[in-house]
Structures are given as structure tokens and as C-alpha cells.
Design a protein around this motif. Sequence first.
Motif, PDB file in Angstrom:
ATOM      1  N   ALA A 186       0.848  -1.195   0.000  1.00 47.00           N
ATOM      2  CA  ALA A 186       0.000   0.000   0.000  1.00 47.00           C
ATOM      3  C   ALA A 186       0.882   1.245   0.000  1.00 47.00           C
ATOM      4  O   ALA A 186       1.878   1.315   0.724  1.00 47.00           O
ATOM      5  N   THR A 187       0.500   2.227  -0.817  1.00 44.72           N
ATOM      6  CA  THR A 187       1.221   3.494  -0.912  1.00 44.72           C
ATOM      7  C   THR A 187       0.223   4.626  -0.741  1.00 44.72           C
ATOM      8  O   THR A 187      -0.815   4.655  -1.407  1.00 44.72           O
ATOM      9  N   LEU A 188       0.550   5.550   0.150  1.00 47.46           N
ATOM     10  CA  LEU A 188      -0.315   6.711   0.390  1.00 47.46           C
ATOM     11  C   LEU A 188      -0.017   7.811  -0.613  1.00 47.46           C
ATOM     12  O   LEU A 188       1.101   7.923  -1.106  1.00 47.46           O
ATOM     13  N   PRO A 189      -0.994   8.665  -0.884  1.00 46.55           N
ATOM     14  CA  PRO A 189      -0.744   9.796  -1.781  1.00 46.55           C
ATOM     15  C   PRO A 189       0.246  10.784  -1.137  1.00 46.55           C
ATOM     16  O   PRO A 189       0.444  10.768   0.080  1.00 46.55           O
ATOM     17  N   GLU A 190       0.811  11.643  -1.949  1.00 43.63           N
ATOM     18  CA  GLU A 190       1.736  12.660  -1.461  1.00 43.63           C
ATOM     19  C   GLU A 190       1.047  13.529  -0.410  1.00 43.63           C
ATOM     20  O   GLU A 190      -0.121  13.865  -0.531  1.00 43.63           O
ATOM     21  N   GLY A 191       1.796  13.833   0.640  1.00 42.60           N
ATOM     22  CA  GLY A 191       1.244  14.660   1.707  1.00 42.60           C
ATOM     23  C   GLY A 191       0.708  13.856   2.881  1.00 42.60           C
ATOM     24  O   GLY A 191       0.208  14.431   3.845  1.00 42.60           O
ATOM     25  N   TYR A 192       0.802  12.520   2.812  1.00 36.23           N
ATOM     26  CA  TYR A 192       0.313  11.664   3.894  1.00 36.23           C
ATOM     27  C   TYR A 192       1.432  10.751   4.371  1.00 36.23           C
ATOM     28  O   TYR A 192       2.258  10.300   3.572  1.00 36.23           O
ATOM     29  N   VAL A 193       1.442  10.467   5.669  1.00 33.87           N
ATOM     30  CA  VAL A 193       2.361   9.507   6.269  1.00 33.87           C
ATOM     31  C   VAL A 193       1.537   8.584   7.161  1.00 33.87           C
ATOM     32  O   VAL A 193       0.394   8.890   7.486  1.00 33.87           O
ATOM     33  N   ALA A 194       2.156   7.455   7.551  1.00 34.38           N
ATOM     34  CA  ALA A 194       1.425   6.480   8.367  1.00 34.38           C
ATOM     35  C   ALA A 194       2.348   5.929   9.444  1.00 34.38           C
ATOM     36  O   ALA A 194       3.081   4.975   9.210  1.00 34.38           O
ATOM     37  N   THR A 195       2.292   6.510  10.610  1.00 34.83           N
ATOM     38  CA  THR A 195       3.119   6.071  11.725  1.00 34.83           C
ATOM     39  C   THR A 195       2.607   4.733  12.249  1.00 34.83           C
ATOM     40  O   THR A 195       1.434   4.605  12.581  1.00 34.83           O
ATOM     41  N   GLY A 196       3.495   3.727  12.281  1.00 39.74           N
ATOM     42  CA  GLY A 196       3.138   2.425  12.817  1.00 39.74           C
ATOM     43  C   GLY A 196       2.327   1.538  11.890  1.00 39.74           C
ATOM     44  O   GLY A 196       1.771   0.535  12.318  1.00 39.74           O
ATOM     45  N   ALA A 197       2.253   1.870  10.614  1.00 42.67           N
ATOM     46  CA  ALA A 197       1.429   1.104   9.668  1.00 42.67           C
ATOM     47  C   ALA A 197       2.099  -0.208   9.254  1.00 42.67           C
ATOM     48  O   ALA A 197       3.314  -0.347   9.268  1.00 42.67           O
ATOM     49  N   LYS A 198       1.271  -1.174   8.882  1.00 46.41           N
ATOM     50  CA  LYS A 198       1.714  -2.406   8.228  1.00 46.41           C
ATOM     51  C   LYS A 198       1.237  -2.281   6.787  1.00 46.41           C
ATOM     52  O   LYS A 198       0.081  -2.529   6.490  1.00 46.41           O
TER      53      LYS A 198
END
Length: 171
Positions: A144-156
Motif C-alpha cells: 500500500a502506498t499513500l498519496p503525497e502529503g500523507y504519512v502512516a506512523t506504525g502502519a503495516k
Amino acid sequence: MSDNILEREEPRSLIERRTILKGAAWSVPIILATAAVPAHAASNVDVGAFTLNGTCGTLGLIGPGFLLQAGPTAPLPVGTVVTVTGTGVANIGVFSVSGGTASVVVLTNRSRQITLTSALPAGATIAFRTTLSISVAFTLSAVATLPEGYVATGAKSAGTVNSTLVLCSAS
């Protein structure tokens, strides 16, 4: 004619050179500080600990695939992409989507690109399942890849499904 005409001097409305130089001197540090910070640096949104897990499905009822679950406090944004690739088979089948809305694009016989077309609410799960049977040997991997401008702390953000004709395992 009389020589008693008084000459009046008009007041000067010109700005002194010192005033201009002072203003320029104060604006230079502000311009430099603004230019040094990238525009997107302050705009990152943390969507938290979302998960992408493989699932074997249920033989004859539900095909194998992946479950994408948004974190408990923030939705996954429109434009989140899940790229699925497969090995061991000539074609990884047709993917269906349930529990949310997404588009599925066939990149090759062994890869698909699934893109969220509406946000996935916090805590919600969307399923991507293939028509492959777990009675066939194959491996599916997804990222999975998030769009630009988003981050995911602790994601799998990655998952797999392995089928060996007899057994299926997923992570």
C-alpha cells in the motif's frame, strides 16, 4: 507688477533612500527563511497505523486476497494505492472490491493496481479478492502506498498470501 510675490516651496513627498534600504534589509531574512522550507513539509497528514493483510479466503466461497483496514483514528485518503503482484500462475485473476470503493486496473497478467476512489473511514476495512482458487500454488504480494502529503506512523503496509495446493498462509 509687484515684486512682492512669495515663492512657496512644495513639500517633498519623496521617500528617503534610508527608509527603502531599511525595509529591504528587514525583508531579506524573511524571504530566505520562506524559501528554505519546502511547501509540502508542513502539510503531511498522519493517518496512523493502518494495516494491509493477506487472507486465504474460504475454499469455494470467498477467494484469497487482501484486507486493508484504516487506523483507529484517521481515514485512509482517496488515492491510496495497493499494488498486487503474483508469482506461480500465468494470471492472478479478476479482483473484486467490497466494503468500500476502489478502481482496479490490470497492469499485467500478474499485477493489479487498486486505488481508493473514496476515503476509507477510520477503523473500516475494504477487501480485495481474486478469483484464484487456493487449490492452485501461487504467491500474492501487496504493498500500500499513500498519496503525497500523507504519512502512516506504525502502519503495516505490505501483505502476502501463499498457497501450496494443500495449505494456504497469509500475513
